[in-house]
Design an enzyme around this catalytic site. Structure first.
Site, PDB file in Angstrom:
ATOM      1  N   GLU A 133      16.030 -14.112  -0.448  1.00  0.00           N
ATOM      2  CA  GLU A 133      16.620 -15.118   0.735  1.00  0.00           C
ATOM      3  C   GLU A 133      15.670 -16.262   0.659  1.00  0.00           C
ATOM      4  O   GLU A 133      16.102 -17.121   0.840  1.00  0.00           O
ATOM      5  CB  GLU A 133      16.309 -14.313   1.844  1.00  0.00           C
TER       6      GLU A 133
ATOM      7  N   ASP B 277       0.658  -1.145   0.219  1.00  0.00           N
ATOM      8  CA  ASP B 277       0.146  -0.133   0.088  1.00  0.00           C
ATOM      9  C   ASP B 277       0.879   1.242  -0.093  1.00  0.00           C
ATOM     10  O   ASP B 277       2.010   1.289   0.662  1.00  0.00           O
ATOM     11  CB  ASP B 277      -0.825   0.185   1.423  1.00  0.00           C
TER      12      ASP B 277
HETATM   13  C1  NOJ Z   1      -4.504   2.849  -1.006  1.00  0.00           C
HETATM   14  C2  NOJ Z   1      -5.575   1.906  -0.592  1.00  0.00           C
HETATM   15  O1  NOJ Z   1      -6.003   0.972  -2.006  1.00  0.00           O
HETATM   16  C3  NOJ Z   1      -6.949   2.493  -0.170  1.00  0.00           C
HETATM   17  O2  NOJ Z   1      -7.924   1.613  -0.195  1.00  0.00           O
HETATM   18  C4  NOJ Z   1      -6.463   3.125   1.196  1.00  0.00           C
HETATM   19  O3  NOJ Z   1      -7.489   3.766   1.694  1.00  0.00           O
HETATM   20  C5  NOJ Z   1      -5.242   3.855   1.107  1.00  0.00           C
HETATM   21  N1  NOJ Z   1      -4.249   3.528   0.355  1.00  0.00           N
HETATM   22  C6  NOJ Z   1      -4.963   3.954   2.508  1.00  0.00           C
HETATM   23  O4  NOJ Z   1      -4.181   3.084   2.975  1.00  0.00           O
END
Ligand code: NOJ
Length: 578
Positions: free
Chosen positions: A288, A238
């Protein structure tokens, strides 16, 4: 053999074009252990909305397990599970309170282990969603930070700073959060006085971690090992262009840019050079594990940067394996726009030695059926479904990897008319605006029957699905899709199975063909031709004979508007359409 419904031209006998191997599910060749990801197709499971085994109205890991044979039959190579960790769910799991456990709403670690074992038995890889930019305000680290003193070691795990103004009443800088409002919140110190501020680029419940503090990368190293030791095949990362902020945290010249565009454009908050070392370290960690058993572990980044060449820096050989290529997802339905973004991707990303990772849908975006529609609603016919089908065939014919978001294979439109009172997206609650809200693509899947819960949630006393399903979801239910050979599901399935059986698809070269305006066409390998008609009028098909697979009816020798098709052509189709 791909069955042709008499006269429909949708799918035609492969034998008419060339002699192709048949590809029943049982005959799908196994993926190589190394580099399997380079042309893999991964299915994104939004766990909360996939299948609910407990009857509480919320999808769970046991539900995902139940659905694995369905995904195997569809023909994907693996799954990416949206976050299922303990979380107060302010952003549906992207606010993690414990990175090494399962939220009881979704199951437990034992259930998770069973899911991984079942997936592997079926030949499916399992990717987890890892959230390193921020955690939850319920995470023990943040709770300790609140109790700590300014400058204390627990505060140093986050971005705490004194406010500006005579009494520190103004935030430390002018940054705004992606989901609306200031990117800073002020806390009360232990003695009850107004205190320091902390940084959160999304919601106040998602404090940003301070990656300049060595304790943060050290803990994530343990988190990755924890899950790799449980058998996962990799991670979707993310906010992978986040993590580091400008060390001085200066004012931004355009503070509302992120909020306005809901994109990562604040040049001081995103895409800082230091982040690349994190991906080098994570890649080394994956290697690894690969060295132990020969199986590649995959890192795929949600890298939101402005240009394909900026993105390419993230997939250099010693960094992430993949980064979602969002420029295709954000492209409007226009032949020149599509050709441009595809060309840029192939030039910039492929030059790194990686492959492009195509994506048309995910849990943050309006679904293609609706996005490509000319009217406000994509459901119930119109040009949206036809274009979404054509885009799917295009994506599956491109060199590289692809991700399919749950429900995409059912042609689910966005639910655009959810009432305000059921909306859960923090973007709505923080901005008061329905623009950019994401609940509409997260409505629980319809599996069967004619009325909600459409088989999503089990049991007679089952609670209602956590978001209401519209009546018209019946048209898209899986049971119906499986029996209708003209459904989205069959198009995806046939496309996926052909990808596995035809050496021309997946990795390898793409050669553009000269085309009439409104048409995009290219050749893969030694003769697979893909053409998409972005216009409304039929054009001559690029090669004679019936298509191997088409997204809509193709009367002899033509490619109608809003339609894509694949042909096998032994002779070189040259550089001109017929
Ligand atoms: C991107 C994720 O896909 C989304 O759903 C989320 O709200 C934001 N990042 C924050 O983590």
């Amino acid at each position: 053999m791909y069955i042709a419904t008499a006269g429909d031209g949708h799918t035609a006998s492969a034998a008419s074009a060339t002699s192709l191997p048949s590809s029943p599910a049982s005959a799908i060749p196994p993926r190589p252990a190394q580099h399997w990801w380079r042309d893999a197709v991964i299915y994104q499971v939004y766990v909360r909305s996939f299948l609910d085994s407990t009857g509480d109205g919320i999808g769970d890991l046991a539900g995902v397990r139940t659905g694995l044979p369905y995904l195997r039959k569809l023909g994907v190579d693996g799954i990416w599970l949206s976050p299922f960790y303990p979380s107060p769910q302010h952003d549906h799991g992207y606010d993690v309170a414990d990175y090494r456990n399962v939220d009881p709403v979704y199951g437990d670690l034992a259930e998770f282990d069973l899911l991984v074992a079942d997936a592997h038995r079926l030949g499916l890889k399992v990717l987890l969603d890892i959230v390193p930019n921020h955690c939850s305000s319920d995470h023990p680290w943040f709770r300790a930070a609140l109790e700590d003193v300014p400058g204390g070691p627990s505060r140093a795990l986050f971005h705490f700073a004194d406010g500006r103004g005579d009494n520190g009443e103004l935030p430390p800088n002018n940054w705004r959060a992606m989901f609306g409002g200031p990117a800073w919140s002020r806390i009360k110190e232990a003695d009850g006085t107004d205190g320091q501020w902390y940084l959160h680029m999304f919601t106040p419940e998602q404090p940003d971690l301070n990656w300049r503090n060595p304790a943060v990368p050290a803990d994530f190293d343990k988190v990755l090992r924890f899950w790799l030791d449980r058998g996962v095949d990799g991670f979707r990362i993310d906010v992978a262009a986040g993590l580091y902020k400008h060390p001085e945290l200066p004012d931004s010249p355009d503070p509302t840019a992120d909020e306005r565009t809901r994109d990562s454009v604040n040049p001081l908050a995103w895409n800082q050079p230091e982040v690349h070392q994190v991906w080098r370290d994570w890649r080394a960690l994956c290697e690894e594990y690969t060295a132990r058993d020969g199986n590649d572990r995959l890192l795929v980044g949600e890298v939101s940067v402005r240009t394909p060449s900026e993105q390419a820096a993230y997939v250099r050989p010693d960094e992430l394996h993949q980064a979602f290529f969002f420029h295709l997802l954000t492209a409007r339905w226009d032949v020149d726009v599509f050709r441009k973004v595809i060309s840029e991707a192939l030039t910039d990303i492929a030059a790194t030695g990686s492959t492009v990772t195509w994506v048309l849908n995910n849990h943050d975006q309006v679904r293609t059926v609706t996005r490509y529609a000319s009217g406000p609603h994509g459901e119930g016919g119109g040009v949206g479904p036809a274009r979404a089908r054509a885009a799917a065939l295009l994506m599956l014919a491109l060199p590289g990897a692809a991700y399919v978001y749950q429900g995409e294979e059912l042609g689910l439109p966005e639910v655009v008319d959810l009432p305000d009172e059921v909306l859960t997206d923090p973007i709505f609650h923080r901005t008061g605006s329905r623009q950019h809200i994401r609940d509409g693509c997260r409505v629980p899947l319809p599996w069967s029957g004619h009325a909600s819960p459409f088989g999503f949630t089990q049991g007679t006393d089952a609670a209602r699905p956590w978001l209401p399903q519209p009546e018209w979801f019946a048209e898209h239910a899986t049971d119906r899709a499986l029996t209708d050979t003209r459904s989205f599901w069959h198009l995806y399935r046939e496309g996926l199975h052909l990808r596995r059986s035809l050496p021309q698809l997946g990795e390898g070269a793409l050669r553009w063909l000269d085309t009439p305006p409104q048409v995009l066409a290219f050749v893969r390998g030694d003769g697979l031709v893909c053409a998409v008609n972005f216009g409304t009028e039929p054009v001559p098909a690029p090669v004679p004979g019936s298509p191997l697979l088409a997204s809509g009816d193709c009367p002899a020798g033509t490619l109608p508007g809003s339609t894509a098709a694949w042909w096998m052509h032994a002779a070189d189709p040259g550089t001109d359409l017929r």
